[in-house]
Scaffold this active site. Structure first.
Site, mmCIF file in Angstrom:
data_model
loop_
_atom_site.group_PDB
_atom_site.id
_atom_site.type_symbol
_atom_site.label_atom_id
_atom_site.label_comp_id
_atom_site.label_asym_id
_atom_site.label_seq_id
_atom_site.Cartn_x
_atom_site.Cartn_y
_atom_site.Cartn_z
ATOM 1 N N ARG A 23 -52.181 26.010 1.660
ATOM 2 C CA ARG A 23 -52.249 26.530 0.289
ATOM 3 C C ARG A 23 -50.991 26.245 -0.520
ATOM 4 O O ARG A 23 -50.986 26.325 -1.732
ATOM 5 C CB ARG A 23 -52.471 28.043 0.302
ATOM 6 C CG ARG A 23 -53.748 28.476 0.993
ATOM 7 C CD ARG A 23 -53.768 29.968 1.197
ATOM 8 N NE ARG A 23 -52.678 30.328 2.135
ATOM 9 C CZ ARG A 23 -52.206 31.558 2.311
ATOM 10 N NH1 ARG A 23 -52.697 32.549 1.631
ATOM 11 N NH2 ARG A 23 -51.241 31.789 3.178
ATOM 12 N N GLU A 28 -39.419 34.743 0.206
ATOM 13 C CA GLU A 28 -38.855 35.924 -0.444
ATOM 14 C C GLU A 28 -37.511 35.487 -1.005
ATOM 15 O O GLU A 28 -36.622 35.076 -0.254
ATOM 16 C CB GLU A 28 -38.679 37.033 0.600
ATOM 17 C CG GLU A 28 -38.199 38.334 0.027
ATOM 18 C CD GLU A 28 -38.167 39.418 1.087
ATOM 19 O OE1 GLU A 28 -39.085 40.255 1.102
ATOM 20 O OE2 GLU A 28 -37.229 39.394 1.917
ATOM 21 N N ASP A 48 -31.346 39.446 -15.180
ATOM 22 C CA ASP A 48 -31.822 38.140 -14.720
ATOM 23 C C ASP A 48 -31.836 37.196 -15.911
ATOM 24 O O ASP A 48 -32.292 37.563 -16.999
ATOM 25 C CB ASP A 48 -33.243 38.236 -14.159
ATOM 26 C CG ASP A 48 -33.293 38.818 -12.761
ATOM 27 O OD1 ASP A 48 -32.240 39.211 -12.228
ATOM 28 O OD2 ASP A 48 -34.392 38.887 -12.195
ATOM 29 N N ASN A 49 -31.345 35.973 -15.692
ATOM 30 C CA ASN A 49 -31.323 34.950 -16.733
ATOM 31 C C ASN A 49 -32.038 33.702 -16.228
ATOM 32 O O ASN A 49 -32.082 33.460 -15.019
ATOM 33 C CB ASN A 49 -29.879 34.580 -17.097
ATOM 34 C CG ASN A 49 -29.094 35.748 -17.640
ATOM 35 O OD1 ASN A 49 -29.627 36.617 -18.310
ATOM 36 N ND2 ASN A 49 -27.811 35.782 -17.335
ATOM 37 N N HIS A 62 -18.387 28.527 -17.163
ATOM 38 C CA HIS A 62 -18.326 29.831 -17.812
ATOM 39 C C HIS A 62 -17.951 30.933 -16.831
ATOM 40 O O HIS A 62 -18.246 30.845 -15.651
ATOM 41 C CB HIS A 62 -19.689 30.192 -18.422
ATOM 42 C CG HIS A 62 -20.209 29.173 -19.378
ATOM 43 N ND1 HIS A 62 -21.536 28.798 -19.390
ATOM 44 C CD2 HIS A 62 -19.613 28.439 -20.348
ATOM 45 C CE1 HIS A 62 -21.721 27.883 -20.341
ATOM 46 N NE2 HIS A 62 -20.571 27.645 -20.920
ATOM 47 N N LYS A 72 -22.961 36.385 -9.525
ATOM 48 C CA LYS A 72 -24.277 35.808 -9.800
ATOM 49 C C LYS A 72 -24.897 35.294 -8.510
ATOM 50 O O LYS A 72 -24.200 34.790 -7.639
ATOM 51 C CB LYS A 72 -24.158 34.634 -10.768
ATOM 52 C CG LYS A 72 -23.550 34.967 -12.106
ATOM 53 C CD LYS A 72 -23.323 33.714 -12.925
ATOM 54 C CE LYS A 72 -22.608 34.043 -14.215
ATOM 55 N NZ LYS A 72 -22.209 32.827 -14.939
ATOM 56 N N HIS A 119 -18.318 29.058 -13.417
ATOM 57 C CA HIS A 119 -19.570 28.505 -12.910
ATOM 58 C C HIS A 119 -20.169 27.547 -13.925
ATOM 59 O O HIS A 119 -20.155 27.807 -15.126
ATOM 60 C CB HIS A 119 -20.553 29.651 -12.638
ATOM 61 C CG HIS A 119 -21.909 29.190 -12.250
ATOM 62 N ND1 HIS A 119 -22.985 29.254 -13.111
ATOM 63 C CD2 HIS A 119 -22.365 28.632 -11.100
ATOM 64 C CE1 HIS A 119 -24.041 28.762 -12.494
ATOM 65 N NE2 HIS A 119 -23.698 28.379 -11.286
ATOM 66 N N TYR A 132 -30.777 32.993 -12.503
ATOM 67 C CA TYR A 132 -29.694 33.707 -11.841
ATOM 68 C C TYR A 132 -29.727 35.191 -12.139
ATOM 69 O O TYR A 132 -30.072 35.627 -13.212
ATOM 70 C CB TYR A 132 -28.330 33.112 -12.169
ATOM 71 C CG TYR A 132 -28.007 32.824 -13.609
ATOM 72 C CD1 TYR A 132 -27.099 33.610 -14.299
ATOM 73 C CD2 TYR A 132 -28.571 31.739 -14.261
ATOM 74 C CE1 TYR A 132 -26.762 33.326 -15.608
ATOM 75 C CE2 TYR A 132 -28.245 31.448 -15.574
ATOM 76 C CZ TYR A 132 -27.332 32.247 -16.240
ATOM 77 O OH TYR A 132 -27.008 31.970 -17.544
ATOM 78 N N GLU A 143 -16.180 36.678 -22.720
ATOM 79 C CA GLU A 143 -16.439 35.294 -22.331
ATOM 80 C C GLU A 143 -15.159 34.537 -22.041
ATOM 81 O O GLU A 143 -14.158 34.689 -22.728
ATOM 82 C CB GLU A 143 -17.148 34.537 -23.465
ATOM 83 C CG GLU A 143 -18.591 34.804 -23.607
ATOM 84 C CD GLU A 143 -19.218 33.955 -24.711
ATOM 85 O OE1 GLU A 143 -18.509 33.451 -25.610
ATOM 86 O OE2 GLU A 143 -20.441 33.792 -24.662
ATOM 87 N N LYS A 169 -20.191 24.272 -28.371
ATOM 88 C CA LYS A 169 -19.382 25.405 -27.914
ATOM 89 C C LYS A 169 -18.630 25.039 -26.630
ATOM 90 O O LYS A 169 -17.433 25.321 -26.504
ATOM 91 C CB LYS A 169 -20.283 26.621 -27.680
ATOM 92 C CG LYS A 169 -19.571 27.850 -27.189
ATOM 93 C CD LYS A 169 -20.556 28.987 -26.994
ATOM 94 C CE LYS A 169 -19.927 30.170 -26.330
ATOM 95 N NZ LYS A 169 -20.877 31.241 -26.066
ATOM 96 N N ASP A 170 -19.319 24.419 -25.666
ATOM 97 C CA ASP A 170 -18.676 24.059 -24.404
ATOM 98 C C ASP A 170 -17.666 22.934 -24.570
ATOM 99 O O ASP A 170 -16.727 22.821 -23.770
ATOM 100 C CB ASP A 170 -19.718 23.695 -23.346
ATOM 101 C CG ASP A 170 -20.430 24.920 -22.780
ATOM 102 O OD1 ASP A 170 -20.051 26.053 -23.133
ATOM 103 O OD2 ASP A 170 -21.372 24.740 -21.980
#
Length: 181
Positions: A23, A28, A48-49, A62, A72, A119, A132, A143, A169-170
């Site tokens: 199937r 998990e 959660d993102n 970041h 994370k 990260h 994450y 930040e 921005k980065d």
């Protein structure tokens, strides 16, 4: 689930047990009791993102500072990314060291990024979905970041420079030295 250490203290990989049959497959992805028994950590994930990216998109490096720092637990749901963490904990024996790992949805590996680490990741496949869990809420005022091509760190993002795409921005993030001063 299996615990796999990395060279950076507090940062580790988790390899889930994947059950496959005609199937498809099942695994998990998180169980608080199993996580705590395996790692010895008591973590309360509160947010959660999820991000969706195309080939060459680089997000990072970041981190959040002070009382809003975050641990994370990251994984790839679709595709393949190169994930990189950098220890920015001043006084840590691995301060300034980094670890990278290709995370592929088919393997299901997860990376635990402790508080005090920068990260970032880059999509190596046509598309990726990256998820994450965070143990603290996002706070814009807390930040921090490091420019992806910092000369001191000399990170290998596994793609040609011309294929790497980052946000405006980065592009403005400081050097490792400035970010950790």
């Amino acid at each position: 689930m299996k615990y796999l250490p990395t060279p950076l203290e507090g940062c580790f990989l988790l390899k889930p047990t994947i059950f496959k049959d005609e199937r498809g497959q099942f695994s998990e992805t998180f169980n608080k009791k199993a996580f705590e028994a395996l790692t010895g950590l008591s973590t309360n994930f509160v947010q959660d993102n999820e991000s969706r990216s195309t080939y060459g998109i680089l997000r990072g490096l970041h981190f959040q500072t002070g009382s809003m720092a975050q641990s994370k637990l990251v994984r790839v749901i679709q595709g393949k990314v190169l994930d990189i963490v950098v220890d920015v904990r001043i006084g840590s024996p691995t301060f300034g060291h980094h670890f990278s790992k290709v995370l592929d949805a088919s393997e299901g590996l997860q990376l635990f990024v402790p508080r005090g680490f920068a990260h970032g990741f880059i999509t190596l496949s046509e598309t990726s979905i990256f998820a994450y869990k965070c143990d603290n809420y996002y706070d814009k005022a807390s930040e921090g970041g490091i420019i992806y091509n910092d000369a001191t760190l000399s990170l290998d993002w596994h793609l040609p420079k011309e294929d790497i795409r980052i946000s405006e921005k980065d592009k403005q993030l400081p050097s490792f030295e400035a970010a950790t001063a």
